[in-house]
Design a protein around this motif. Sequence first.
Motif, PDB file in Angstrom:
ATOM      1  N   UNK A  58       6.753  11.005  -0.003  1.00  0.00           N
ATOM      2  CA  UNK A  58       6.499  12.380   0.452  1.00  0.00           C
ATOM      3  C   UNK A  58       6.166  12.895  -0.997  1.00  0.00           C
ATOM      4  N   UNK A  59       5.049  13.966  -0.877  1.00  0.00           N
ATOM      5  CA  UNK A  59       4.791  14.783  -2.183  1.00  0.00           C
ATOM      6  C   UNK A  59       4.852  15.968  -2.085  1.00  0.00           C
ATOM      7  N   UNK A  60       4.880  17.074  -3.141  1.00  0.00           N
ATOM      8  CA  UNK A  60       5.079  18.265  -3.106  1.00  0.00           C
ATOM      9  C   UNK A  60       5.360  18.821  -4.475  1.00  0.00           C
ATOM     10  N   UNK A  61       4.666  20.041  -4.898  1.00  0.00           N
ATOM     11  CA  UNK A  61       4.939  20.428  -6.093  1.00  0.00           C
ATOM     12  C   UNK A  61       5.866  21.653  -6.016  1.00  0.00           C
ATOM     13  N   UNK A  62       6.830  21.501  -7.285  1.00  0.00           N
ATOM     14  CA  UNK A  62       7.778  22.463  -7.214  1.00  0.00           C
ATOM     15  C   UNK A  62       7.447  23.426  -8.644  1.00  0.00           C
ATOM     16  N   UNK A  63       7.201  22.581  -9.608  1.00  0.00           N
ATOM     17  CA  UNK A  63       6.634  23.323 -10.687  1.00  0.00           C
ATOM     18  C   UNK A  63       5.149  23.040 -10.534  1.00  0.00           C
ATOM     19  N   UNK A  64       4.444  24.191 -10.530  1.00  0.00           N
ATOM     20  CA  UNK A  64       2.847  24.037 -10.068  1.00  0.00           C
ATOM     21  C   UNK A  64       2.121  24.661 -11.655  1.00  0.00           C
ATOM     22  N   UNK A  65       1.094  23.520 -11.928  1.00  0.00           N
ATOM     23  CA  UNK A  65       0.303  23.904 -13.043  1.00  0.00           C
ATOM     24  C   UNK A  65      -0.953  24.643 -12.655  1.00  0.00           C
ATOM     25  N   UNK A  66      -0.707  25.949 -12.467  1.00  0.00           N
ATOM     26  CA  UNK A  66      -2.008  26.439 -11.846  1.00  0.00           C
ATOM     27  C   UNK A  66      -2.910  27.020 -13.033  1.00  0.00           C
ATOM     28  N   UNK A  67      -4.206  27.156 -12.480  1.00  0.00           N
ATOM     29  CA  UNK A  67      -5.289  27.528 -13.341  1.00  0.00           C
ATOM     30  C   UNK A  67      -5.226  28.844 -13.627  1.00  0.00           C
TER      31      UNK A  67
ATOM     32  N   UNK B 198       0.860  -1.262  -0.053  1.00  0.00           N
ATOM     33  CA  UNK B 198      -0.091  -0.091   0.136  1.00  0.00           C
ATOM     34  C   UNK B 198       0.827   1.169   0.062  1.00  0.00           C
ATOM     35  N   UNK B 199       0.354   2.263  -0.946  1.00  0.00           N
ATOM     36  CA  UNK B 199       1.432   3.280  -1.141  1.00  0.00           C
ATOM     37  C   UNK B 199       0.465   4.467  -0.149  1.00  0.00           C
ATOM     38  N   UNK B 200       0.972   4.980   0.837  1.00  0.00           N
ATOM     39  CA  UNK B 200       0.559   5.999   1.649  1.00  0.00           C
ATOM     40  C   UNK B 200       1.477   7.365   1.278  1.00  0.00           C
ATOM     41  N   UNK B 201       0.948   8.029   0.391  1.00  0.00           N
ATOM     42  CA  UNK B 201       1.785   9.277  -0.160  1.00  0.00           C
ATOM     43  C   UNK B 201       0.887  10.750   0.570  1.00  0.00           C
ATOM     44  N   UNK B 202       2.054  11.470   1.252  1.00  0.00           N
ATOM     45  CA  UNK B 202       1.276  12.700   1.710  1.00  0.00           C
ATOM     46  C   UNK B 202       2.216  13.660   1.661  1.00  0.00           C
ATOM     47  N   UNK B 203       1.725  15.322   1.824  1.00  0.00           N
ATOM     48  CA  UNK B 203       2.504  16.262   1.662  1.00  0.00           C
ATOM     49  C   UNK B 203       1.668  17.482   1.266  1.00  0.00           C
ATOM     50  N   UNK B 204       2.466  18.764   1.069  1.00  0.00           N
ATOM     51  CA  UNK B 204       1.600  19.846   0.728  1.00  0.00           C
ATOM     52  C   UNK B 204       1.320  20.045  -0.797  1.00  0.00           C
ATOM     53  N   UNK B 205       0.462  20.630  -1.360  1.00  0.00           N
ATOM     54  CA  UNK B 205       0.072  20.778  -2.703  1.00  0.00           C
ATOM     55  C   UNK B 205       1.412  21.227  -3.385  1.00  0.00           C
ATOM     56  N   UNK B 206       1.819  22.498  -2.801  1.00  0.00           N
ATOM     57  CA  UNK B 206       2.933  23.032  -3.173  1.00  0.00           C
ATOM     58  C   UNK B 206       4.334  23.194  -2.076  1.00  0.00           C
ATOM     59  N   UNK B 207       5.359  22.859  -2.572  1.00  0.00           N
ATOM     60  CA  UNK B 207       6.393  23.425  -1.791  1.00  0.00           C
ATOM     61  C   UNK B 207       6.677  25.001  -1.428  1.00  0.00           C
TER      62      UNK B 207
END
Length: 273
Positions: free
Chosen positions: A55-64, A25-34
Amino acid sequence: MLKVEQKRPTKIVDISGTKVGGGHFLFCAGPCAVESRELLFKIADYLKKTPVNLLRGGAFKPRTSPYSFQGLGEDGLKILKEVSEYLGIPFVSEVTDTKYVEIVYKYADCFQIGSRNMSSFELLKEVGKTDKPVLLKRGMAATVKEFLNAAEYILNEGNENVILCERGIRSFDPEFRNILDLNAVAFLKQKTFLPVIVDPSHGTGKRSLVRRLSLAAIAAGSDGIIVETHPNPEKALSDGFQSLNIKEFISLSQEISSFVSYSGYELQKHQKD
Ligand code: PEP
Ligand code: MN
């Protein structure tokens, strides 16, 4: 028939030691963006108390909106690397363009291809030429067949380490950012040998629904979840409304641990003590 539809046992994808699929099981978590180094260390301090294994976190964010926070770029990847080493777990970060494949490859343990790029075929081909796992998110208006075809692009270049991620699809109802398509999860588990995970944060767009839908995802057969968390969601630079605060996250992780073992999965924890 597509390659991804071959009748094979579920592929176990190994993300620098964290396995997903075939009972892992993968339990991945972190902020949307760093947002900053301080923020990521603050998050690491409570992730340490949980069985999070990616750990997750966006460094390059594809924002609307082009006026929203666009991410820290390479500096964000450096912070993720430092914090993932501190925790002793790997990290995933989004690659938004072919021109960033090399830089994300250099730091991250796993590429994330976001919903907005599921059909960026040149990007799929580029990550397919590498040997790094790819967490491929379903396009917000993509059919299951289109989703499978996107994965096929990656496999065709030689990279079989693909994790499919259901993250909600657009619907007619403005109440929800997206509708989490658990049909697709149960169906994909029958249709493909690739591991399938669920993002209940984007899938609901509401913090208060994340817990229920995480548990529902496991019941639907998901091989993991990816959850957004922030110590101060009201102040988050992106997706605060769907990010769990510290208390909510800790209590979710306790429930995940028991639900996962009840369902017969292995939740491998290998954070540093
Ligand atoms: C994210 O994971 O923060 C993200 C942008 O996800 P998605 O591509 O599913 O919208
Ligand atoms: Mn997000």
